[in-house]
Motif scaffolding. Structure first.
Motif, PDB file in Angstrom:
ATOM      1  N   LEU A 156       0.993   4.262  -2.793  1.00 49.03           N
ATOM      2  CA  LEU A 156       0.803   5.672  -2.431  1.00 49.03           C
ATOM      3  C   LEU A 156       2.019   6.503  -2.827  1.00 49.03           C
ATOM      4  CD1 LEU A 156      -0.864   5.314   1.083  1.00 49.03           C
ATOM      5  CD2 LEU A 156      -1.966   6.032  -1.052  1.00 49.03           C
ATOM      6  N   ARG A 157       3.218   5.937  -2.633  1.00 49.35           N
ATOM      7  CA  ARG A 157       4.431   6.655  -3.053  1.00 49.35           C
ATOM      8  C   ARG A 157       4.473   6.801  -4.568  1.00 49.35           C
ATOM      9  NH1 ARG A 157       7.596   3.210   1.090  1.00 49.35           N
ATOM     10  NH2 ARG A 157       7.600   4.547   2.927  1.00 49.35           N
ATOM     11  N   VAL A 204       1.951   7.468  -6.426  1.00 48.12           N
ATOM     12  CA  VAL A 204       1.187   8.687  -6.683  1.00 48.12           C
ATOM     13  C   VAL A 204       2.009   9.909  -6.271  1.00 48.12           C
ATOM     14  CG1 VAL A 204      -0.934   9.960  -6.170  1.00 48.12           C
ATOM     15  CG2 VAL A 204      -0.998   7.464  -6.372  1.00 48.12           C
ATOM     16  N   GLY A 217       1.490  11.308  -1.348  1.00 45.82           N
ATOM     17  CA  GLY A 217       0.592  10.559  -2.216  1.00 45.82           C
ATOM     18  C   GLY A 217      -0.852  10.668  -1.773  1.00 45.82           C
ATOM     19  N   CYS A 218      -1.079  10.566  -0.470  1.00 48.47           N
ATOM     20  CA  CYS A 218      -2.441  10.687   0.063  1.00 48.47           C
ATOM     21  C   CYS A 218      -3.014  12.080  -0.203  1.00 48.47           C
ATOM     22  CB  CYS A 218      -2.444  10.410   1.569  1.00 48.47           C
ATOM     23  SG  CYS A 218      -2.204   8.682   2.017  1.00 48.47           S
ATOM     24  N   LEU A 244      -4.900   6.064  -8.402  1.00 51.00           N
ATOM     25  CA  LEU A 244      -4.600   4.967  -7.483  1.00 51.00           C
ATOM     26  C   LEU A 244      -4.487   3.644  -8.233  1.00 51.00           C
ATOM     27  CD1 LEU A 244      -4.203   4.432  -4.452  1.00 51.00           C
ATOM     28  CD2 LEU A 244      -6.641   3.960  -4.297  1.00 51.00           C
ATOM     29  N   SER A 265      -1.260   3.553 -10.425  1.00 46.79           N
ATOM     30  CA  SER A 265      -0.074   3.292  -9.610  1.00 46.79           C
ATOM     31  C   SER A 265      -0.014   1.830  -9.179  1.00 46.79           C
ATOM     32  CB  SER A 265      -0.066   4.206  -8.385  1.00 46.79           C
ATOM     33  OG  SER A 265       1.087   3.997  -7.601  1.00 46.79           O
ATOM     34  N   VAL A 293       0.839  -1.200   0.000  1.00 43.82           N
ATOM     35  CA  VAL A 293       0.000   0.000   0.000  1.00 43.82           C
ATOM     36  C   VAL A 293       0.873   1.248   0.000  1.00 43.82           C
ATOM     37  CG1 VAL A 293      -1.662   1.350   1.337  1.00 43.82           C
ATOM     38  CG2 VAL A 293      -1.970  -1.125   1.083  1.00 43.82           C
ATOM     39  N   ASN A 294       1.919   1.240   0.839  1.00 38.17           N
ATOM     40  CA  ASN A 294       2.828   2.383   0.888  1.00 38.17           C
ATOM     41  C   ASN A 294       3.482   2.626  -0.466  1.00 38.17           C
ATOM     42  OD1 ASN A 294       2.306   2.849   3.583  1.00 38.17           O
ATOM     43  ND2 ASN A 294       4.071   1.686   4.307  1.00 38.17           N
ATOM     44  N   ARG A 324       4.452   8.705   1.273  1.00 38.59           N
ATOM     45  CA  ARG A 324       3.077   8.205   1.212  1.00 38.59           C
ATOM     46  C   ARG A 324       2.089   9.290   1.634  1.00 38.59           C
ATOM     47  NH1 ARG A 324       2.812   3.961   6.326  1.00 38.59           N
ATOM     48  NH2 ARG A 324       3.318   5.470   7.954  1.00 38.59           N
ATOM     49  N   LEU A 331      -3.952  12.420  -3.817  1.00 38.87           N
ATOM     50  CA  LEU A 331      -5.217  11.724  -4.051  1.00 38.87           C
ATOM     51  C   LEU A 331      -6.391  12.549  -3.536  1.00 38.87           C
ATOM     52  CD1 LEU A 331      -4.292   8.024  -3.184  1.00 38.87           C
ATOM     53  CD2 LEU A 331      -4.886   8.933  -5.436  1.00 38.87           C
TER      54      LEU A 331
END
Length: 202
Positions: A12-13, A15, A27-28, A46, A49, A8-9, A24, A31
């Motif tokens: 997110l990275r 993004v 990335g969040c 998402l 990625s 998941v990390n 991350r 988003l």
């Protein structure tokens, strides 16, 4: 759970790496910026990625490169271009998914040969898609009058959303990864607006 969290990390990275941030949190925030403009765009980034990450796994990419999100950002950008520029038909979605995987494969080939291509795989795949797929009719943007609003929109345009709020949250995301890069992004965007005003002046 640790393995799942690491994946998941990495997504997110991926993004976050759109704005060159190995974070991350960045990335969040990117988003969130996308979701404020369009949930469809946020989901696309998402998913792009994640597909890039999975392609990197299939290509046996180094763990460090995967964890840093380097195999996600081209896929995220291709996915964003797909939803921003084309009607979501089955052909477009299939072509977009193929383009995400192709961009990731191109990035992998370049990386293994020591070539820093950054977003070149995304650009190449986007050009091919523009050549073979019918485009959406462009929607004119409402031109903001304030210089700061235009500068923020410049930043938002990186992820195909020119809204002032989207750009502001993206800028916060850059600051979350690196305050120096956040300052540079803000200053450069303001300078480009200033140059535009100067060159447009009679």
């Amino acid at each position: 759970l640790a393995v799942y969290g690491a994946r998941v990390n990495a997504v997110l990275r991926g993004v976050g790496q759109i704005f060159l941030q190995r974070s991350r949190l960045s990335g969040c925030l990117f988003l969130l910026a996308l979701a404020l403009g369009s949930l469809r765009f946020a989901f696309a980034a998402l998913l792009g990625s994640a597909l890039g990450f999975l392609m990197g796994r299939l290509l046996r990419a180094p763990r460090e490169a995967l964890d840093e999100g380097l195999y996600g950002f081209n896929g995220a950008l291709v996915a964003l271009a797909t939803v921003a520029l084309f009607e979501p038909t089955p052909l477009v979605l299939t072509t977009g998914a193929a383009a995400v995987l192709s961009a990731t494969a191109l990035f992998d080939v370049a990386r293994r040969h020591g070539v820093a291509v950054f977003t070149a795989p995304f650009v190449a795949c986007a050009w091919v898609m523009l050549a073979v797929l019918p485009r959406n009719a462009s929607t004119p943007l409402e031109a903001p009058a304030h210089v700061a609003a235009i500068a923020l929109r410049n930043i938002g345009e990186v992820v195909f959303l020119g809204g002032t709020l989207c750009g502001a949250v993206c800028l916060v995301g850059i600051f979350a990864g690196s305050w120096r890069e956040g300052v540079v992004a803000g200053v450069v965007s303001l300078l480009t607006v200033g140059c535009g005003v100067v060159f447009q002046s009679p």
